[in-house]
Motif scaffolding. Structure first.
Motif, PDB file in Angstrom:
ATOM      1  N   ASP A   8     -62.920  20.106  16.150  1.00  0.00           N
ATOM      2  CA  ASP A   8     -62.025  19.070  15.580  1.00  0.00           C
ATOM      3  C   ASP A   8     -62.487  17.773  14.872  1.00  0.00           C
ATOM      4  OD1 ASP A   8     -59.558  20.357  16.922  1.00  0.00           O
ATOM      5  OD2 ASP A   8     -61.017  20.451  18.403  1.00  0.00           O
ATOM      6  N   HIS A  10     -61.744  16.957  11.960  1.00  0.00           N
ATOM      7  CA  HIS A  10     -60.393  16.406  11.491  1.00  0.00           C
ATOM      8  C   HIS A  10     -60.744  15.292  10.355  1.00  0.00           C
ATOM      9  CE1 HIS A  10     -57.444  18.558  13.564  1.00  0.00           C
ATOM     10  NE2 HIS A  10     -58.172  18.186  14.663  1.00  0.00           N
ATOM     11  N   HIS A 152     -59.061  18.957  22.081  1.00  0.00           N
ATOM     12  CA  HIS A 152     -59.612  17.792  21.874  1.00  0.00           C
ATOM     13  C   HIS A 152     -59.959  17.080  23.241  1.00  0.00           C
ATOM     14  CE1 HIS A 152     -57.538  16.996  17.971  1.00  0.00           C
ATOM     15  NE2 HIS A 152     -57.711  18.335  17.955  1.00  0.00           N
TER      16      HIS A 152
END
Ligand code: ZN
Length: 240
Positions: A8, A10, A152
């Motif tokens: 993640d 991101h 997460h």
């Protein structure tokens, strides 16, 4: 070679760079990177994060945000902020980056490890949050160890149990089966805003968990400039 485990990312380049610097210093040698999905989505620098990952020997599996940004998946399962970020991400990706994300496998087995974004129950969408969730995954896990992202949260599940993992902890690779999550590098959700990652040292037989501070304000400023939703910007300061 030590392997940097990231989940993640991101599109948070400041966090990704800080993690790579910290992991390189810790390992004292060049790294390979295994990415557990969601390189893009939420954050302001998707192209730069893909490019940085690709500068290293790497393995990469697809996450839900990667597939939404390449329009393989629709955004109907996303909340409005995530959907807005996915649309923005799709608008800035080049063809080559789209191909990289779209061609990523959902599950990879590499030696003793399986890597997947969600779980082996549903590689794209399943969240491993509770011991009960992990049981179905572990029943399908063919390798002793597995690494996942998506929640997460830094977590370790094993047959019959599960727990949060603290910074500085290590899991021994001693044959005891586990499925672990290094935490959400680019958008932490466990209340600690520092970027989490894990380092796999196969020679020493351990997987260690770490956190590193990064320039949160720099990422937030770029998100504001890109017009990304305010709640996504604010949450980085809180790590929630
Ligand atoms: Zn994610």
């Amino acid at each position: 070679m030590s392997i940097l485990i990231v989940a993640d990312v991101h599109a948070n380049l400041a966090a990704f760079e800080a993690v790579i610097a910290d992991a390189t210093a810790r390992a004292g040698a060049p790294l390979a990177i295994w990415s557990l999905g969601d390189v893009v989505g939420y954050g302001p620098q998707p192209r730069e994060c893909i490019a940085l990952l690709r500068r290293y020997p790497h393995l990469s599996v697809a996450g839900n945000h990667d597939l939404a940004a390449t329009e393989v998946l629709g955004t109907q399962n996303f909340n409005p902020y995530a959907a807005a970020a996915a649309e923005w991400t799709a608008s800035v990706l080049g063809d080559e980056e789209r191909r990289f994300l779209r061609d990523a496998p959902l599950v990879v087995e590499e030696g003793d490890f399986t890597i997947v974004h969600g779980s082996l129950t549903d590689p794209v969408w399943d969240y491993l949050l509770r011991v009960q969730d992990a049981g179905a995954h572990l029943a399908r896990q063919q390798t002793p160890y597995a690494l996942v992202g998506h929640s997460h949260l830094p977590l370790d599940f094993y047959d019959g149990g599960g727990r949060d993992v603290a910074q500085g902890e290590s899991l021994p690779l001693d044959g005891r089966r586990f499925v672990a999550n290094p935490g959400g590098l680019g958008q932490p959700r466990d209340g600690d805003p520092r970027a989490p990652y894990a380092l796999l040292d196969r020679d020493a037989g351990r997987l260690s968990f770490h956190r590193v501070a990064y320039d949160i304000a720099a990422t937030q400023a770029l998100m504001r400039e890109a017009g990304l939703p305010a709640p996504l910007i604010d949450r980085l300061s809180r790590g929630r």
